[in-house]
Design an enzyme around this catalytic site. Sequence first.
Site, PDB file in Angstrom:
ATOM      1  CG  MET A  38      -2.432  -1.370   1.312  1.00 18.06           C
ATOM      2  SD  MET A  38      -4.050  -0.765   2.050  1.00 18.06           S
ATOM      3  CE  MET A  38      -3.124  -1.108   3.760  1.00 18.06           C
ATOM      4  N   GLY A  39       1.991   1.309  -0.347  1.00 15.61           N
ATOM      5  CA  GLY A  39       3.230   2.729  -0.451  1.00 15.61           C
ATOM      6  C   GLY A  39       3.475   2.560   0.969  1.00 15.61           C
ATOM      7  CG  ASN A  40       4.103   5.470   4.379  1.00 20.01           C
ATOM      8  OD1 ASN A  40       4.886   4.785   5.604  1.00 20.01           O
ATOM      9  ND2 ASN A  40       5.105   6.852   4.129  1.00 20.01           N
ATOM     10  CG  HIS A  48       8.799   0.049   6.223  1.00 19.75           C
ATOM     11  ND1 HIS A  48       8.773  -1.032   6.019  1.00 19.75           N
ATOM     12  CD2 HIS A  48       7.217   0.170   6.677  1.00 19.75           C
ATOM     13  CE1 HIS A  48       7.444  -1.653   6.597  1.00 19.75           C
ATOM     14  NE2 HIS A  48       6.798  -0.486   6.365  1.00 19.75           N
ATOM     15  CG  HIS A 105       7.141  -1.927   2.479  1.00 21.24           C
ATOM     16  ND1 HIS A 105       6.411  -1.266   3.251  1.00 21.24           N
ATOM     17  CD2 HIS A 105       5.767  -2.223   2.515  1.00 21.24           C
ATOM     18  CE1 HIS A 105       5.726  -0.739   3.324  1.00 21.24           C
ATOM     19  NE2 HIS A 105       4.510  -1.264   3.304  1.00 21.24           N
ATOM     20  N   GLY A 152       4.888  -9.728   3.806  1.00 18.89           N
ATOM     21  CA  GLY A 152       5.875 -10.382   5.043  1.00 18.89           C
ATOM     22  C   GLY A 152       4.996 -10.996   6.546  1.00 18.89           C
ATOM     23  CG  ASP A 165       0.654  -6.959   7.849  1.00 17.84           C
ATOM     24  OD1 ASP A 165       0.525  -6.753   9.166  1.00 17.84           O
ATOM     25  OD2 ASP A 165       1.206  -6.761   7.287  1.00 17.84           O
ATOM     26  CB  SER A 183       2.816   2.324   6.971  1.00 14.39           C
ATOM     27  OG  SER A 183       3.284   1.922   5.732  1.00 14.39           O
TER      28      SER A 183
HETATM   29  O1  PAF Z   1      -0.285  -5.710   3.508  1.00 19.17           O
HETATM   30  C1  PAF Z   1      -0.599  -4.735   2.800  1.00 19.17           C
HETATM   31  O2  PAF Z   1      -0.114  -3.474   2.444  1.00 19.17           O
HETATM   32  C2  PAF Z   1      -2.331  -4.962   2.459  1.00 19.17           C
HETATM   33  O3  PAF Z   1      -2.632  -5.763   2.775  1.00 19.17           O
HETATM   34  C3  PAF Z   1      -1.376  -5.423   0.895  1.00 19.17           C
HETATM   35  C4  PAF Z   1      -1.446  -7.379   0.863  1.00 19.17           C
HETATM   36  C5  PAF Z   1      -0.680  -4.879   0.074  1.00 19.17           C
HETATM   37  C6  PAF Z   1      -3.070  -5.598   0.061  1.00 19.17           C
HETATM   38  O4  PAF Z   1      -3.568  -4.185  -0.182  1.00 19.17           O
END
Ligand code: PAF
Length: 288
Positions: A30-32, A34, A37, A148, A151, A187
């Site tokens: 979802m961007g942002n 770090h 990611h 990751g 989560d 984030s």
């Molecule tokens: O983990 C995330 O950033 C989000 O839940 C994902 C997997 C990109 C789905 O929007």
Amino acid sequence: MYTTYTVAQLGEVLAGYRRAGDRVALVPTMGNLHAGHMALVERARELAERVVVSVYVNPTQFGPGEDFEDYPRTFEADRERLLAAGADVLFAPSTAEMYPDGPTAVTVSVDRVTEGLCGAGRPGHFDGVATIVTKLLCAARPDCAVFGKKDYQQWVVVRRLARNLLLDVAIEAAPVVREADGLALSSRNAYLDPAERRTAPCLYRSLREAVRAAGAGGRNPRELEGQAWRLLEECGLEPEYVEVRRRDDLAEVTDLGGPRVLLAAAHLGGTRLIDNLEFGPSDGTLEE
Ligand code: PAF
């Protein structure tokens, strides 16, 4: 690096890669971005010749009153980071592109592993995650996709989703990336004020401490959960859940006799933090 905004553009670029015999790894974000990611991107580069990173803040996984509007959007900085990291494609679709007939037209729902833990505190969240991940996998048709372990429940949900939708994709994981003081990168850490930031590492410390105590004698998952809960409260965090589950499928457990994961969510001011710790006899954290 290509930046693509539509499924059609993405498809054209990927078709070229496939013609050349290159494998494709997808990293949904979802961007942002770090360092957490970037570890996913690194892992993706090990797994495939071509790496696609999606950046899309998915509205359907946020509940009413959650932080969809405030979620940090840092597109230019993200693009720079991905370029420097050697990603091949950035896919940044609009909501019209991802939900052509609106957000409720098709929903993907995963049973069992979405119940409890974050699923209890965030009703509908995993339907949103399962739906967008399915769409991204359909759009990119990658050989593998990397998630990751921060989560943890999401990773288990996505595995169940891919297996039961008979998707020909390997779901891979990368370990949690932490600050020097143990705080898992997220984030949402940006929401913490300086005092909260000093308190936040207590989440991981409490999980470790409780697992260490279990290794030293306590053999009961409920005792372990109770201890972690108390430690969190002692340092001013407000626990939402603290649970020991079986690692593979997050089934509830009554003993610590196999691969386990301790998962927790806790609130600190207005910020909700999550973390987890894998443990068990095979990790050397408990005796056989
Ligand atoms: O983990 C995330 O950033 C989000 O839940 C994902 C997997 C990109 C789905 O929007």
